[in-house]
Enzyme design. Structure first.
Site, PDB file in Angstrom:
ATOM      1  N   SER A 103      -1.249   2.157   7.086  1.00  0.00           N
ATOM      2  CA  SER A 103      -0.211   2.216   5.935  1.00  0.00           C
ATOM      3  C   SER A 103       0.812   1.263   6.641  1.00  0.00           C
ATOM      4  CB  SER A 103      -0.053   3.448   5.592  1.00  0.00           C
ATOM      5  OG  SER A 103       0.926   3.539   4.323  1.00  0.00           O
ATOM      6  N   ASP A 196      -6.846   3.064  -4.098  1.00  0.00           N
ATOM      7  CA  ASP A 196      -5.556   3.459  -3.536  1.00  0.00           C
ATOM      8  C   ASP A 196      -4.303   3.421  -4.633  1.00  0.00           C
ATOM      9  OD1 ASP A 196      -3.216   3.610  -1.699  1.00  0.00           O
ATOM     10  OD2 ASP A 196      -4.073   2.178  -0.176  1.00  0.00           O
ATOM     11  N   HIS A 226      -5.885   5.942  -0.492  1.00  0.00           N
ATOM     12  CA  HIS A 226      -5.118   5.559   0.438  1.00  0.00           C
ATOM     13  C   HIS A 226      -5.376   6.002   1.982  1.00  0.00           C
ATOM     14  CE1 HIS A 226      -1.565   3.854   2.135  1.00  0.00           C
ATOM     15  NE2 HIS A 226      -0.935   5.077   2.369  1.00  0.00           N
TER      16      HIS A 226
END
Length: 246
Positions: A103, A196, A226
């Site tokens: 991320s 996601d 995600h």
């Protein structure tokens, strides 16, 4: 097996940065967590266990204000956390490495790779989120940050609220990378779930296009979210990292 012991690297200002270094053959795997995450996450620990089994070196770390490191989370910015990573790598005397960014860590891995140059053997992004201060904030959000110095959002990931400070947002805007060619030439693998809800999977396609390297592969997981923390997601990650490390 017992976890690798925590060691601390001291920044010039005295802030202690926590890390765990598993010695082994190189290149050393370096895991960069996401926003408000730490080195004890499931993906980081799974990679560490695999590395231990394979005799591969691995380093996990907590940015300042996160996990076991000193400092206040809300003081953190991309520039500060990039420098935290560089300080830990220097303290641990890490040579050739593979940066694995989850991320926001996928944004940081670009900044760290640019700083380290040829020391970086490869990059692996997991739902990489470069430039999210640009594409994830509308005019109302920006006005709130300007007026209040911060914005708070609900979170589905174990902490509430998610706070973005003016300092962090400004550091993001000064470190945008999807606006032109990214001068990185090592192999890059980008894994992204197409379910996601937080980082559009097309972000990884944009990142792949922006990277100067010709050795870039984007792996889309159609039913992946995600976190990409299911058993099959972890197996995919280990397979991708293993092919680069071994």
């Amino acid at each position: 097996m017992p976890d690798t012991p925590i060691v601390f690297a001291a920044r010039a200002d005295g802030v202690r940065l926590a890390y765990r270094h598993l010695p082994g053959r190189g290149p050393t795997l370096v895991f960069l967590p996401g926003y408000k995450s730490d080195m004890q996450g499931g993906k980081a620990q799974a990679l560490d266990a695999w590395a231990a089994d394979q005799g591969v070196g691995m380093l996990r770390l907590d940015y300042s204000g996160c996990g076991e490191s000193d400092g206040a989370f809300e003081d953190g910015t991309l520039d500060i956390w990039r420098d935290d990573v560089l300080a830990v790598l220097a303290a641990a005397k890490i040579g050739p490495c593979i940066l694995i960014g989850s991320s926001m860590g996928g944004w940081l891995m670009l900044l760290v790779a640019e700083a380290l140059g040829a020391q970086v053997a490869a990059l692996v992004g997991i739902a990489a989120a470069p430039d999210f201060t640009d594409w994830d904030f509308d005019a109302a959000d920006r006005a709130t940050i300007a007026a209040n110095g911060r914005i708070e959002r609900p979170s589905d990931y174990g902490y509430d609220p998610m706070v973005i400070t003016r300092g962090f947002w400004q550091s993001g805007q000064s470190n945008l990378r999807l606006t032109g060619q990214i001068g990185i030439d090592c192999p890059v693998r980008l894994i992204h779930g197409q379910n996601d809800p937080d980082v559009p999977w097309e972000t990884s396609l944009m990142l792949a296009a922006a990277l100067r390297s010709a050795d870039v592969q984007t792996i889309c997981v159609k039913d992946g979210d995600h976190r990409l923390s299911r058993d099959q997601d972890i197996a995919l990650l280990i397979d991708v990292v293993g092919k680069l490390a071994c």
